[in-house]
Design an enzyme around this catalytic site. Structure first.
Site, mmCIF file in Angstrom:
data_model
loop_
_atom_site.group_PDB
_atom_site.id
_atom_site.type_symbol
_atom_site.label_atom_id
_atom_site.label_comp_id
_atom_site.label_asym_id
_atom_site.label_seq_id
_atom_site.Cartn_x
_atom_site.Cartn_y
_atom_site.Cartn_z
ATOM 1 N N ILE A 23 -1.987 190.950 63.009
ATOM 2 C CA ILE A 23 -3.008 191.018 64.056
ATOM 3 C C ILE A 23 -4.397 190.867 63.456
ATOM 4 O O ILE A 23 -5.252 190.178 64.007
ATOM 5 C CB ILE A 23 -2.881 192.335 64.840
ATOM 6 C CG1 ILE A 23 -1.547 192.366 65.595
ATOM 7 C CG2 ILE A 23 -4.045 192.516 65.812
ATOM 8 C CD1 ILE A 23 -1.241 193.691 66.278
ATOM 9 N N THR A 48 1.367 195.701 53.632
ATOM 10 C CA THR A 48 2.080 194.728 54.470
ATOM 11 C C THR A 48 1.484 193.333 54.320
ATOM 12 O O THR A 48 2.164 192.398 53.931
ATOM 13 C CB THR A 48 2.038 195.143 55.949
ATOM 14 O OG1 THR A 48 2.599 196.452 56.080
ATOM 15 C CG2 THR A 48 2.843 194.185 56.797
ATOM 16 N N GLY A 49 0.199 193.200 54.624
ATOM 17 C CA GLY A 49 -0.469 191.910 54.475
ATOM 18 C C GLY A 49 -0.840 191.645 53.030
ATOM 19 O O GLY A 49 -0.633 192.477 52.138
ATOM 20 N N ASP A 81 -7.321 202.470 50.962
ATOM 21 C CA ASP A 81 -6.422 203.119 51.912
ATOM 22 C C ASP A 81 -7.213 204.005 52.868
ATOM 23 O O ASP A 81 -8.093 204.764 52.441
ATOM 24 C CB ASP A 81 -5.403 203.966 51.146
ATOM 25 C CG ASP A 81 -4.178 204.302 51.965
ATOM 26 O OD1 ASP A 81 -4.333 204.983 53.005
ATOM 27 O OD2 ASP A 81 -3.067 203.893 51.572
ATOM 28 N N SER A 145 -0.473 202.045 71.261
ATOM 29 C CA SER A 145 0.848 201.537 71.609
ATOM 30 C C SER A 145 1.287 202.178 72.914
ATOM 31 O O SER A 145 0.709 203.169 73.362
ATOM 32 C CB SER A 145 1.817 201.903 70.471
ATOM 33 O OG SER A 145 3.154 201.897 70.888
ATOM 34 N N TYR A 168 6.133 208.244 65.793
ATOM 35 C CA TYR A 168 5.128 207.182 65.936
ATOM 36 C C TYR A 168 4.322 207.372 67.222
ATOM 37 O O TYR A 168 3.086 207.291 67.222
ATOM 38 C CB TYR A 168 5.813 205.819 65.926
ATOM 39 C CG TYR A 168 4.896 204.651 66.156
ATOM 40 C CD1 TYR A 168 3.883 204.348 65.246
ATOM 41 C CD2 TYR A 168 5.051 203.824 67.266
ATOM 42 C CE1 TYR A 168 3.049 203.265 65.455
ATOM 43 C CE2 TYR A 168 4.220 202.741 67.473
ATOM 44 C CZ TYR A 168 3.214 202.469 66.567
ATOM 45 O OH TYR A 168 2.390 201.392 66.777
ATOM 46 N N ASN A 197 4.614 194.652 72.845
ATOM 47 C CA ASN A 197 5.403 194.196 71.699
ATOM 48 C C ASN A 197 4.885 192.820 71.287
ATOM 49 O O ASN A 197 5.254 191.799 71.857
ATOM 50 C CB ASN A 197 6.887 194.146 72.085
ATOM 51 C CG ASN A 197 7.786 194.139 70.876
ATOM 52 O OD1 ASN A 197 7.774 193.182 70.118
ATOM 53 N ND2 ASN A 197 8.565 195.191 70.706
ATOM 54 N N ILE A 225 21.097 193.761 67.313
ATOM 55 C CA ILE A 225 20.501 194.388 68.486
ATOM 56 C C ILE A 225 21.013 195.824 68.537
ATOM 57 O O ILE A 225 22.224 196.056 68.546
ATOM 58 C CB ILE A 225 20.883 193.648 69.785
ATOM 59 C CG1 ILE A 225 20.299 192.233 69.781
ATOM 60 C CG2 ILE A 225 20.402 194.428 71.004
ATOM 61 C CD1 ILE A 225 20.695 191.407 70.989
ATOM 62 N N GLY A 296 14.748 207.624 68.673
ATOM 63 C CA GLY A 296 13.341 207.461 68.997
ATOM 64 C C GLY A 296 13.029 206.300 69.914
ATOM 65 O O GLY A 296 11.915 206.193 70.426
#
Length: 335
Positions: A23, A48-49, A81, A145, A168, A197, A225, A296
């Site tokens: 993003i 991550t990136g 961080d 979210s 989360y 999502n 799935i 969750g």
């Protein structure tokens, strides 16, 4: 490609946490197309990136947090961080707006390590809000979210009492709570955007449904799935999301939370079939199997986006089948 509207009130200096991610790089690309002279400071721990991902959308300088605090032009990258209060404080010096994307994302990781999820999403968000307060930053955009709402009868809207199911969801709810407090007590124009999502180009490392299934299928792995596939989500194309963030940055709204999604309920099984058919047209077979439901996860999730339409003048534009086609084209172009 969705057209990015011009927003005249976008500030000249923006800090993007998590700016090397999916993003973040998409947002930075759009902002620079709108205003090439914009000063963007990126804070990312590279969990991550990567710097290569950032280099794909911008020419940037890699600076220490102390040197970056003095930079007033161009794109600057700080490796650091958000859990480090000193780095957070220094990174926000001299900027007009903080877009806080950095987070421990997803239900699964939060179930596996709830403490890490809390450290990143609660302590990290608090650090960035406090940095904004001390440094006089007037606008703060928080990536939230639908997870804070929890197991409720959809569509999810902003006035539903939150009952998070996962750690989360709880950590993102805490972030929303601190944003509300920092708006009402300290006058920072916080805006919480509850992302659907999200999928689309540049999502090669994203662990959510669309990117994960495409990645697995292209590597001839089985796509799993969890559950029977009838669980529903609200799948939002990246360009639509970026437009919402840009409108939040440039708008005068503060102290508000918005559902940013399509308002369309689609099952995970349905989306998997759309991906499978699109892959077959490209000569790729997608193998699917089912496994036990994950702890969750909620059964149904889609959003009422009328508040965003009314207050931000934002609406999603991309239909899921077309968005998946464009996402697949991007993934195949990377191989």
């Amino acid at each position: 490609m969705c057209e990015m509207n011009s927003v005249g009130n976008v500030p000249s200096s923006i800090l993007v946490t998590g700016g090397c991610g999916f993003i973040g790089t998409s947002l930075i690309s759009a902002l620079l197309k709108m205003s090439p002279d914009l000063h963007i400071r990126v804070l990312d721990n590279l969990s991550t990136g990567s710097e290569q991902d950032l280099a794909g959308v911008a020419i940037f300088s890699r600076l220490s947090v102390d040197a970056a605090a003095d930079a007033q032009s161009g794109v600057v990258f700080i490796q650091g961080d958000i859990r480090d209060a000193d780095i957070a404080m220094k990174s926000a010096q001299g900027v007009d707006c903080v877009v806080h994307l950095a987070a421990n994302t997803g239900v699964g990781p939060s179930v596996d390590d709830p403490r890490l999820d809390m450290d990143c999403n609660v302590i990290g968000t608090f650090n960035m809000l406090e940095a904004a307060r001390v440094n006089g930053v007037r606008k703060f955009i928080f990536a939230s979210s639908g997870a804070p709402a929890g197991e409720v009868e959809p569509p999810i809207h902003e006035e539903l009492p939150p009952h998070p199911v996962s750690p989360y969801g709880a950590s993102k709810l805490a972030g929303e709570g601190y944003c509300s407090a920092y708006y009402r007590t300290f006058g920072i124009n916080t805006v919480c955007l509850r992302f659907g999502n999200v999928y689309g180009p540049r999502s090669k490392r994203k662990a959510s449904v669309v990117a994960k299934f495409i990645r697995q299928a292209l590597h001839d792995d089985v796509c799993v799935i969890y559950g029977d596939g009838t669980q529903t989500r609200d799948f939002l194309y990246i360009d639509d999301l970026v437009q919402a963030v840009v409108l939040a940055i440039g708008g005068s709204v503060g102290g508000e939370t918005f559902q940013i999604a399509t308002g369309m309920e689609r099952t995970v099984g349905e989306v998997a079939n759309i991906i499978a058919k699109a892959l077959v047209r490209r000569g790729v077979e997608m193998q699917i199997r089912h496994d036990s439901p994950r702890l969750g996860d909620v059964k149904r999730n889609f959003s009422d986006t009328s508040k965003a339409a009314h207050m931000l003048d934002w609406r999603s534009q991309m239909e899921v089948p077309e968005g998946i086609e464009r996402t697949l084209d991007w993934f195949l172009g990377q191989t």
